[in-house]
Design a protein around this motif. Structure first.
Motif, PDB file in Angstrom:
ATOM      1  N   TYR A   3       0.814  -1.207   0.000  1.00  0.00           N
ATOM      2  CA  TYR A   3       0.000   0.000   0.000  1.00  0.00           C
ATOM      3  C   TYR A   3       0.847   1.257   0.000  1.00  0.00           C
ATOM      4  O   TYR A   3       0.339   2.345   0.048  1.00  0.00           O
ATOM      5  N   LEU A   4       2.207   1.057   0.040  1.00  0.00           N
ATOM      6  CA  LEU A   4       3.108   2.205   0.049  1.00  0.00           C
ATOM      7  C   LEU A   4       3.536   2.516  -1.363  1.00  0.00           C
ATOM      8  O   LEU A   4       3.779   1.613  -2.170  1.00  0.00           O
ATOM      9  N   ALA A   5       3.707   3.795  -1.618  1.00  0.00           N
ATOM     10  CA  ALA A   5       4.138   4.205  -2.941  1.00  0.00           C
ATOM     11  C   ALA A   5       5.610   3.923  -3.108  1.00  0.00           C
ATOM     12  O   ALA A   5       6.388   4.041  -2.164  1.00  0.00           O
ATOM     13  N   PRO A   6       6.016   3.509  -4.327  1.00  0.00           N
ATOM     14  CA  PRO A   6       7.460   3.233  -4.540  1.00  0.00           C
ATOM     15  C   PRO A   6       8.297   4.465  -4.259  1.00  0.00           C
ATOM     16  O   PRO A   6       7.944   5.571  -4.662  1.00  0.00           O
ATOM     17  N   GLY A   7       9.443   4.225  -3.560  1.00  0.00           N
ATOM     18  CA  GLY A   7      10.359   5.319  -3.263  1.00  0.00           C
ATOM     19  C   GLY A   7       9.962   6.129  -2.064  1.00  0.00           C
ATOM     20  O   GLY A   7      10.625   7.109  -1.724  1.00  0.00           O
ATOM     21  N   SER A   8       8.869   5.744  -1.419  1.00  0.00           N
ATOM     22  CA  SER A   8       8.463   6.483  -0.219  1.00  0.00           C
ATOM     23  C   SER A   8       9.433   6.179   0.928  1.00  0.00           C
ATOM     24  O   SER A   8      10.090   5.129   0.950  1.00  0.00           O
ATOM     25  N   PRO A   9       9.517   7.033   1.922  1.00  0.00           N
ATOM     26  CA  PRO A   9      10.442   6.780   3.055  1.00  0.00           C
ATOM     27  C   PRO A   9      10.153   5.484   3.768  1.00  0.00           C
ATOM     28  O   PRO A   9      11.057   4.768   4.204  1.00  0.00           O
ATOM     29  N   GLU A  10       8.888   5.111   3.900  1.00  0.00           N
ATOM     30  CA  GLU A  10       8.566   3.872   4.600  1.00  0.00           C
ATOM     31  C   GLU A  10       9.070   2.655   3.828  1.00  0.00           C
ATOM     32  O   GLU A  10       9.589   1.698   4.386  1.00  0.00           O
ATOM     33  N   ASN A  11       8.926   2.727   2.506  1.00  0.00           N
ATOM     34  CA  ASN A  11       9.380   1.608   1.670  1.00  0.00           C
ATOM     35  C   ASN A  11      10.890   1.486   1.709  1.00  0.00           C
ATOM     36  O   ASN A  11      11.455   0.380   1.747  1.00  0.00           O
ATOM     37  N   VAL A  12      11.563   2.603   1.678  1.00  0.00           N
ATOM     38  CA  VAL A  12      13.043   2.588   1.745  1.00  0.00           C
ATOM     39  C   VAL A  12      13.496   2.008   3.073  1.00  0.00           C
ATOM     40  O   VAL A  12      14.429   1.204   3.151  1.00  0.00           O
ATOM     41  N   ALA A  13      12.863   2.388   4.172  1.00  0.00           N
ATOM     42  CA  ALA A  13      13.237   1.886   5.498  1.00  0.00           C
ATOM     43  C   ALA A  13      13.028   0.384   5.589  1.00  0.00           C
ATOM     44  O   ALA A  13      13.823  -0.363   6.161  1.00  0.00           O
ATOM     45  N   LEU A  14      11.913  -0.095   5.008  1.00  0.00           N
ATOM     46  CA  LEU A  14      11.639  -1.531   5.031  1.00  0.00           C
ATOM     47  C   LEU A  14      12.689  -2.299   4.254  1.00  0.00           C
ATOM     48  O   LEU A  14      13.168  -3.365   4.693  1.00  0.00           O
ATOM     49  N   ALA A  15      13.080  -1.758   3.118  1.00  0.00           N
ATOM     50  CA  ALA A  15      14.093  -2.435   2.295  1.00  0.00           C
ATOM     51  C   ALA A  15      15.429  -2.497   3.035  1.00  0.00           C
ATOM     52  O   ALA A  15      16.138  -3.514   3.018  1.00  0.00           O
ATOM     53  N   GLN A  16      15.784  -1.396   3.672  1.00  0.00           N
ATOM     54  CA  GLN A  16      17.036  -1.383   4.429  1.00  0.00           C
ATOM     55  C   GLN A  16      16.999  -2.378   5.588  1.00  0.00           C
ATOM     56  O   GLN A  16      17.975  -3.060   5.890  1.00  0.00           O
ATOM     57  N   HIS A  17      15.882  -2.509   6.255  1.00  0.00           N
ATOM     58  CA  HIS A  17      15.742  -3.442   7.367  1.00  0.00           C
ATOM     59  C   HIS A  17      15.889  -4.884   6.885  1.00  0.00           C
ATOM     60  O   HIS A  17      16.557  -5.718   7.511  1.00  0.00           O
ATOM     61  N   VAL A  18      15.235  -5.161   5.732  1.00  0.00           N
ATOM     62  CA  VAL A  18      15.336  -6.522   5.187  1.00  0.00           C
ATOM     63  C   VAL A  18      16.777  -6.838   4.798  1.00  0.00           C
ATOM     64  O   VAL A  18      17.296  -7.936   5.067  1.00  0.00           O
ATOM     65  N   ASN A  19      17.444  -5.881   4.145  1.00  0.00           N
ATOM     66  CA  ASN A  19      18.834  -6.114   3.734  1.00  0.00           C
ATOM     67  C   ASN A  19      19.749  -6.327   4.952  1.00  0.00           C
ATOM     68  O   ASN A  19      20.648  -7.184   4.958  1.00  0.00           O
ATOM     69  N   GLY A  20      19.531  -5.529   5.988  1.00  0.00           N
ATOM     70  CA  GLY A  20      20.340  -5.700   7.207  1.00  0.00           C
ATOM     71  C   GLY A  20      20.123  -7.064   7.836  1.00  0.00           C
ATOM     72  O   GLY A  20      21.057  -7.717   8.325  1.00  0.00           O
ATOM     73  N   ARG A  21      18.848  -7.512   7.834  1.00  0.00           N
ATOM     74  CA  ARG A  21      18.553  -8.838   8.414  1.00  0.00           C
ATOM     75  C   ARG A  21      19.231  -9.938   7.616  1.00  0.00           C
ATOM     76  O   ARG A  21      19.794 -10.886   8.172  1.00  0.00           O
ATOM     77  N   LEU A  22      19.238  -9.834   6.310  1.00  0.00           N
ATOM     78  CA  LEU A  22      19.874 -10.841   5.462  1.00  0.00           C
ATOM     79  C   LEU A  22      21.390 -10.865   5.679  1.00  0.00           C
ATOM     80  O   LEU A  22      22.012 -11.933   5.745  1.00  0.00           O
ATOM     81  N   ARG A  23      21.989  -9.693   5.788  1.00  0.00           N
ATOM     82  CA  ARG A  23      23.438  -9.650   6.013  1.00  0.00           C
ATOM     83  C   ARG A  23      23.791 -10.260   7.380  1.00  0.00           C
ATOM     84  O   ARG A  23      24.798 -10.966   7.526  1.00  0.00           O
ATOM     85  N   ALA A  24      22.990 -10.005   8.422  1.00  0.00           N
ATOM     86  CA  ALA A  24      23.248 -10.570   9.757  1.00  0.00           C
ATOM     87  C   ALA A  24      23.159 -12.088   9.732  1.00  0.00           C
ATOM     88  O   ALA A  24      23.993 -12.806  10.305  1.00  0.00           O
ATOM     89  N   GLU A  25      22.124 -12.615   9.060  1.00  0.00           N
ATOM     90  CA  GLU A  25      21.989 -14.067   8.981  1.00  0.00           C
ATOM     91  C   GLU A  25      23.152 -14.686   8.197  1.00  0.00           C
ATOM     92  O   GLU A  25      23.619 -15.787   8.513  1.00  0.00           O
ATOM     93  N   SER A  26      23.586 -13.960   7.149  1.00  0.00           N
ATOM     94  CA  SER A  26      24.728 -14.466   6.379  1.00  0.00           C
ATOM     95  C   SER A  26      25.987 -14.545   7.236  1.00  0.00           C
ATOM     96  O   SER A  26      26.751 -15.510   7.176  1.00  0.00           O
TER      97      SER A  26
END
Length: 216
Positions: A3-26
């Motif tokens: 429901y978030l528009a592409p490039g919105s601050p919320e979407n960017v924050a979610l992407a960064q959180h997911v990437n950080g979680r993946l790097r930690a698990e790696s």
């Protein structure tokens, strides 16, 4: 569906959180893999050390040359004080003391040296004064040899100035007769026990004969 528009601050924050979680698990997976590799290397090194130690122990055991017979021989060698080769009819001089076996016996059955055997007129070429001493031997049979006690006397003295005792055993060898001597005591006192010797000097010394009749 987002429901978030592409490039919105919320979407960017979610992407960064997911990437950080993946790097930690790696990183966690990599750390676990390193731990397993380190543990495997440690176990391998321990097993290798045990194997090398066992091989070294087996090699030392198989190549051990210090047998029981050799240890006994070494103990006897430590106790031996003097080994000489003798033949029948030989006169042995020890510490300027004349030893003559088979002396003629006097009227009381005691061996008595003759004047010729004492050699009262014998003198060195240097014309230096000569001190005459003689030795009386007492022999006690023991095992395959004998315990010999020697009393050293000076001329015209009734008390020995020195007494000693040793175990003697003779054996026939290809090169001649060999006499093995083990010094036991001196002047009524047992000599120090050698550290690496199975021969008990104190026990053998109980067969010594002393001029004063005392026992050790």
């Amino acid at each position: 569906m987002s429901y978030l528009a592409p490039g919105s601050p919320e979407n960017v924050a979610l992407a960064q959180h997911v990437n950080g979680r993946l790097r930690a698990e790696s990183r966690i997976v990599a750390a676990r893999a390193f731990l397993f590799r380190a543990a495997g290397a440690g176990v391998f090194a321990a097993l290798l050390g045990i194997g090398v130690g066992a091989a070294a122990y087996g090699y030392a055991t198989m190549n051990q040359f210090d047998s029981a017979a050799e240890r006994i021989a070494a103990a006897m060698q430590a106790a031996l004080s003097d080994v000489t080769l003798k033949t029948k009819g030989e006169v042995t001089l020890t510490d300027n003391t004349l030893r003559v076996e088979g002396l003629p016996k006097g009227g009381n059955g005691v061996p008595t040296p003759t004047q010729a055997q004492l050699g009262q007129d014998a003198a060195p070429a240097s014309k230096a004064p000569v001190n005459t001493t003689f030795t009386v031997f007492k022999q006690v049979p023991y095992l395959d040899g004998q315990i010999v006690s020697g009393w050293n006397f000076r001329a015209n003295e009734d008390k020995p100035f020195q007494q000693y005792c040793y175990f003697s055993r003779r054996s026939n060898e290809p090169k001649g007769q060999v006499e093995i001597k083990i010094d036991l005591a001196m002047d009524g006192k047992v000599l120090p026990q050698p550290q690496k010797s199975d021969v008990n000097l104190a026990i053998l010394a109980t067969n010594c004969v002393w001029h004063d009749g005392k026992s050790l």
